[in-house]
Enzyme design. Structure first.
Site, PDB file in Angstrom:
ATOM      1  N   LYS A 112       2.969  -8.971 -59.600  1.00  0.00           N
ATOM      2  CA  LYS A 112       3.862 -10.014 -59.250  1.00  0.00           C
ATOM      3  C   LYS A 112       4.379 -10.186 -57.676  1.00  0.00           C
ATOM      4  CE  LYS A 112       6.701 -10.878 -63.464  1.00  0.00           C
ATOM      5  NZ  LYS A 112       7.927 -10.867 -64.006  1.00  0.00           N
ATOM      6  N   LYS A 193      -3.887 -14.221 -68.639  1.00  0.00           N
ATOM      7  CA  LYS A 193      -2.786 -14.400 -69.951  1.00  0.00           C
ATOM      8  C   LYS A 193      -2.250 -15.692 -69.538  1.00  0.00           C
ATOM      9  CE  LYS A 193       1.508 -12.438 -68.627  1.00  0.00           C
ATOM     10  NZ  LYS A 193       2.620 -11.788 -68.573  1.00  0.00           N
ATOM     11  N   LYS A 196       4.262 -18.552 -67.661  1.00  0.00           N
ATOM     12  CA  LYS A 196       4.997 -19.685 -67.002  1.00  0.00           C
ATOM     13  C   LYS A 196       4.789 -19.791 -65.604  1.00  0.00           C
ATOM     14  CE  LYS A 196       8.916 -18.304 -69.947  1.00  0.00           C
ATOM     15  NZ  LYS A 196       9.935 -17.213 -69.663  1.00  0.00           N
TER      16      LYS A 196
END
Ligand code: AMP
Ligand code: TRP
Length: 327
Positions: A112, A193, A196
């Site tokens: 992230k 994966k 969102k």
């Protein structure tokens, strides 16, 4: 007494099939066997910037999707993380016993952080807050998708370290992964994966996608250059579609799809997803038609769990020697 279950979802972006198959579906299945607490983790969501208005509406939308997916608010407590101050309070105390090196090793943090121009300190602290969510309720079982396994190991390490520094305070939480669907991959790229935050239009199936959209996304899903399904030699795209279909409809198995041409196979997958999501979407529309309902559920959830959190905070404060008012 029933053991306690805790889990959470961030109210950011659109909830997708990975969230449902990896988390919500299992929550609904196990809720009656435990004392369950399911959180909308808004404090986690703000570790990266969220538009305030959007966040406000996403919190209620996520709560409505919990219920639509089968969480019964009479049986389970549905709680907004920031409505119980014990989460943030315990997170600070746990921060003080967590070595920085443990946090630097978190793979999700690294992934992230790479995407941010400036990395807020909260992003590094993210797994400590997650440990606090679990430990503030002394939860025994934590049902999550596979991507959370490393965070849960850290939660146990933090609990253990606290216990050894200040005396037995926390019980060790266990990770509970679903048998099928622990890691649903993106439709456009079966090596990453479903998430969102991915931007591709065909990446994820949102729980509220219309049947037509679902058919289109699955029709465009990445497979390989084979013409038909070979169960002994499936590429990652085909394997992912089969996992999705099987998790949505257990009658769809390897032997059922063996030899199917990809076009027909994808139609079968799409119909399995559509029929699984149909009652969820219907329920969602019913729930959201009543403007006050979600707020009443969230207040009830908060009221039910507040005393548990307060009790833990008091224990932790006492263990650490912090100020506890004598009355
Ligand atoms: P998040 O979207 O990060 O808030 O995740 C909420 C829950 O959904 C967690 O338990 C995750 O492990 C689970 N989850 C998220 N993405 C996936 C996925 N692609 N496959 C399976 N589970 C997932
Ligand atoms: N970090 C989790 C995720 O994004 C969400 C979460 C926050 C959580 N607190 C939790 C999951 C506590 C389980 C238990 O998927």
């Amino acid at each position: 007494m029933k053991a306690r279950v805790l889990s959470g979802v961030q109210p950011s972006g659109q909830l997708h099939l990975g969230n449902y198959l990896g988390a919500l579906k299992n929550w609904a299945e196990i809720q009656s066997d435990y004392e369950s607490i399911f959180c909308i983790v808004d404090l986690h969501a703000i570790t990266v910037y969220q538009d305030p208005q959007e966040l406000t509406s996403k919190i209620r939308e996520t709560a409505a999707l919990f219920i639509a997916a089968g969480i019964d608010p009479k049986e389970s407590s549905i709680v907004v993380q920031s409505s119980v101050s014990g989460h943030a309070e315990l997170a600070w105390m746990l921060t003080c016993v967590t070595p920085l090196g443990w946090l630097n090793r978190m793979t999700q943090f690294k992934a992230k952080a790479e995407k941010q121009a400036t990395v807020g300190a909260g992003l590094l602290q993210y797994p400590v807050l997650m440990a606090a969510d679990i430990l503030v309720y002394q939860a025994k079982i934590v049902p999550v998708g596979e991507d959370q396994s490393q965070h849960l190991e850290l939660a146990r390490d933090i609990a253990q370290r606290f216990n050894s520094m200040y005396g037995a305070t926390f019980i060790m939480p266990e990770t509970r992964l679903p048998a099928v669907g622990a890691r649903i991959m993106g439709l456009d790229d079966p090596t990453t994966k479903m998430s969102k935050s991915a931007t591709g239009a065909n990446h994820a199936i949102a729980l509220l996608d219309e049947p037509g959209v679902i058919r289109k996304k699955i029709a465009r899903a990445t497979t390989d250059s084979e013409p038909a399904v070979d169960p002994e030699n499936m590429g990652p795209g085909v394997a992912n579609l089969l996992t999705i279909a099987h998790a949505c409809d257990p009658s769809v198995t390897k032997s059922v799809v063996a030899g199917m041409r990809y076009g027909d196979f994808k139609k079968l997958v799409a119909e399995a997803v559509i029929s699984r999501l149909k009652p969820i979407q219907q329920k969602y529309r019913e729930i959201t038609a009543d403007a006050g309902y979600i707020d009443s559920v969230l207040v009830e959830g908060q009221q039910r769990v507040l005393p548990i959190a307060e009790d833990t905070i008091k224990k932790v404060k006492t263990a650490m020697g912090l100020y506890v008012a004598r009355r």
